[in-house]
Design a protein around this motif. Structure first.
Motif: not given
Length: 455
Positions: A221-226, A233-239, A294-298, A300-306
Motif C-alpha cells: 500500500x502507498x499513502x499519499x497526502x493532499x 481526486x485529480x490523482x485518482x483520475x490520473x491513475x 509520481x502521478x500523485x506528486x504531479x 499535488x500530493x505533499x507527501x507520498x509514502x509507500x
C-alpha cells in the motif's frame, strides 16, 4: 399470534422459535438511522431448507409478512421488522458445503460470515474477493441481498459478479434453483442476478454457488497526502486514465483521518486534507506504487509514502476499515450515505458534500472507494437534538440529490431498504418503478416478503 406460533411449531424444533418480546425486540432493526421498525410477532432461526419452506408456507397460509435477516449490519433499514411479521434470521444456516479448487467455486449457506469463507478458501490457495468493511460479521446472504461491495471492488468487482447460482425458497414455499456451477452459462433469463440486490423482497436465499479466484500475492500500500480533496481526486483520475489497476484505491478526508486517530492513536497525518491509499497485488507491487507515486506528486500530493512491507500495509488498511466506526464516535448518531458517481465527477462530489456540511452546520466525514467513485459521506449528529436531527436528514437528502445531479446513483453497495425508497423512485423514474413492481408481483403476489422496502 397464537395460531401463527402453533402452526410454526409443527415444522420447527423448539430452539428455532423465539417469542420472548424482549428477545424479539432485539431483532427489530439493522444499523441504519432514521428508519422506522415495527414489532415482530416471532423470530425464527431455521437450520434447514425444509424449515425455511415451512415458514413460508405458514406465512402464505396465514397472510403474515416475513422479513429475512442476516447479521443486521446493513445501513438502509432493509432488515427492519414490520409490525406482526415473522423475522426469518438465517444466521444458523452457516455451513460451507463445498470448496472446489478445480471448479473454483464454493457452495455455502446464507449465514456463513464473509471473513469465515475468505479464510476457508484461503487454505486452498483461493480467495473470495468481495470484502465489505463489516466482513468480520456480515453474512454471505446479507451480502447477496444488498449486492454489497468493499475495498477491492476497483479491481475485483462486487458481489453480483461472484454469485453463479442460487437456491431460493419462494414466497409460497417452493424451491427455485437459478444459475449454474459452470464457468459459462446463458440458459434462460438471468434470475440469479435478479435476486442479487433484491433485499429479500423476491425470495429467501438458502444456498449460493460462489465463484472463487486464485489467491493473489500479498499487496503493498502507498499513502499519499493532499492539500485538498480536489487534488486527491485529480490523482485518482490520473491513475485510472493511465491504465493502472490497483487492488485498492481509497480516500479518507481530514475529518475521517482525525476520527480514526482519536479512536486508535494510529498517528495518521492530521494536517492533510485528504489521504489517498493505493495498493497493488501484482508480481512487482513496488514498481507499480512508484509509478502511482509520481502521478500523485504531479497532481499535488505533499507527501507520498509507500509501505515497506505487508505489516505496514495492513496497518494502513486497518485505518481505512475503521473509518466508519471512528466517525460513529464523533457524535451520538450517524447517517451513512452511499452515493456513487462517475470517477470523473468524484472531486465535484466531495466539494459539494463539504458545502452541504457548511450549509447545515454539521460534521460530515467522507471515506470513499475512490477507484470506483463510491463515496460514503457520514453525517454526524446528536439524535437527542430535534433541530440537529432535522438538519442531518436534510443534509443527507441534499447529498443524494447532488449524486444524481452528477450522473450518479443513490446507492453503490448499501441498498435502498427503508431509508432511500423515495430516492429510488426519483432515480428510476415512473416507468422503471412500474416494471420493478411488476417483477415483485410475479415472485410475491401477496406482498409478504419484506414489505415496505425498496418502493
Amino acid at each position: 399470534m397464537d395460531a401463527l406460533v402453533e402452526r410454526l411449531r409443527t415444522g420447527l424444533p423448539a430452539e428455532a422459535l423465539v417469542t420472548d418480546p424482549d428477545v424479539t425486540a432485539s431483532y427489530a432493526h439493522d444499523m441504519a438511522s432514521f428508519c422506522e421498525a415495527g414489532t415482530p410477532a416471532v423470530v425464527v432461526l431455521p437450520r434447514t431448507v425444509e424449515e425455511v419452506q415451512h415458514v413460508m408456507r405458514t406465512a402464505t397460509a396465514l397472510r403474515v409478512p416475513v422479513v429475512p435477516q442476516g447479521a443486521r449490519t446493513g445501513l438502509s433499514g432493509a432488515a427492519n421488522a414490520t409490525d406482526g411479521c415473522i423475522v426469518l434470521s438465517l444466521v444458523k444456516m452457516d455451513r460451507i458445503l463445498e470448496i472446489s479448487p478445480v471448479d473454483r467455486i464454493a457452495v455455502v449457506e446464507p449465514g456463513v460470515v464473509n471473513a469465515t469463507l475468505s479464510r476457508a478458501v484461503g487454505e486452498h490457495g483461493l480467495c473470495y474477493p468481495p470484502d465489505p468493511s463489516s466482513w468480520e460479521t456480515c453474512t454471505i446472504g446479507g451480502n447477496i441481498g444488498t449486492a454489497s461491495g468493499g475495498l477491492c471492488c476497483v479491481k475485483y468487482g462486487v458481489t453480483a459478479e461472484y454469485v453463479l447460482g442460487l437456491e431460493v425458497v419462494l414466497a409460497d414455499g417452493r424451491l427455485l434453483n437459478t444459475g449454474r456451477r459452470t464457468a459459462k452459462g446463458v440458459a434462460g433469463y438471468d434470475l440469479t442476478r435478479l435476486f442479487v440486490g433484491s433485499e429479500g423482497s423476491l425470495g429467501i436465499v438458502v444456498k449460493a454457488v460462489l465463484a472463487l479466484r486464485p489467491q493473489p500475492p500479498r499487496q503493498l500500500v502507498l499513502a499519499a497526502e493532499f492539500p485538498s480533496a480536489a487534488t486527491a481526486c485529480d490523482a485518482v483520475c490520473r491513475i485510472m486514465e493511465r491504465g493502472h489497476t490497483p487492488s485498492l484505491l481509497e480516500l479518507m478526508d481530514r475529518t475521517t483521518v482525525r476520527a480514526v486517530n482519536a479512536m486508535t492513536s494510529m498517528g495518521l497525518p492530521e494536517s492533510t486534507e485528504a489521504l489517498l491509499l493505493c495498493a497493488f497485488d501484482t508480481p512487482d507491487p513496488a514498481a507499480d506504487l512508484a509509478a502511482v507515486g509520481e502521478l500523485c506528486t504531479a497532481a499535488g500530493a505533499t507527501e507520498v509514502v509507500p509501505a515497506q512491507d505487508t505489516a505496514e500495509s495492513e496497518l494502513l488498511l486497518q485505518a481505512r476499515r475503521l473509518s466508519l466506526p471512528a466517525l460513529e464516535t464523533v457524535k451520538p448518531a450517524t447517517m451513512i450515505d452511499d452515493v456513487c458517481v462517475p470517477r470523473s465527477r468524484l472531486g465535484a462530489m466531495l466539494e459539494g458534500t463539504a458545502a452541504v456540511a457548511e450549509k447545515f452546520g454539521l460534521t460530515i466525514g467522507v471515506c470513499a472507494h475512490a477507484g470506483d467513485g463510491n463515496t460514503h459521506p457520514v453525517v454526524c449528529f446528536d439524535h437527542t437534538d430535534p433541530d440537529e436531527s432535522r438538519r442531518a436528514r436534510a443534509s443527507f437528502d441534499e447529498i443524494m440529490a447532488l449524486g444524481l445531479e452528477l450522473g450518479g446513483t443513490i446507492t453503490g453497495e448499501h441498498g435502498v431498504g427503508v431509508l432511500k425508497k423515495e430516492w429510488l423512485a426519483r432515480e428510476l423514474g415512473e416507468v422503471g418503478v412500474e416494471v420493478q413492481r411488476g417483477v415483485k408481483a410475479a415472485f410475491d403476489p401477496l406482498g409478504l416478503l419484506n414489505p415496505g422496502k425498496l418502493f
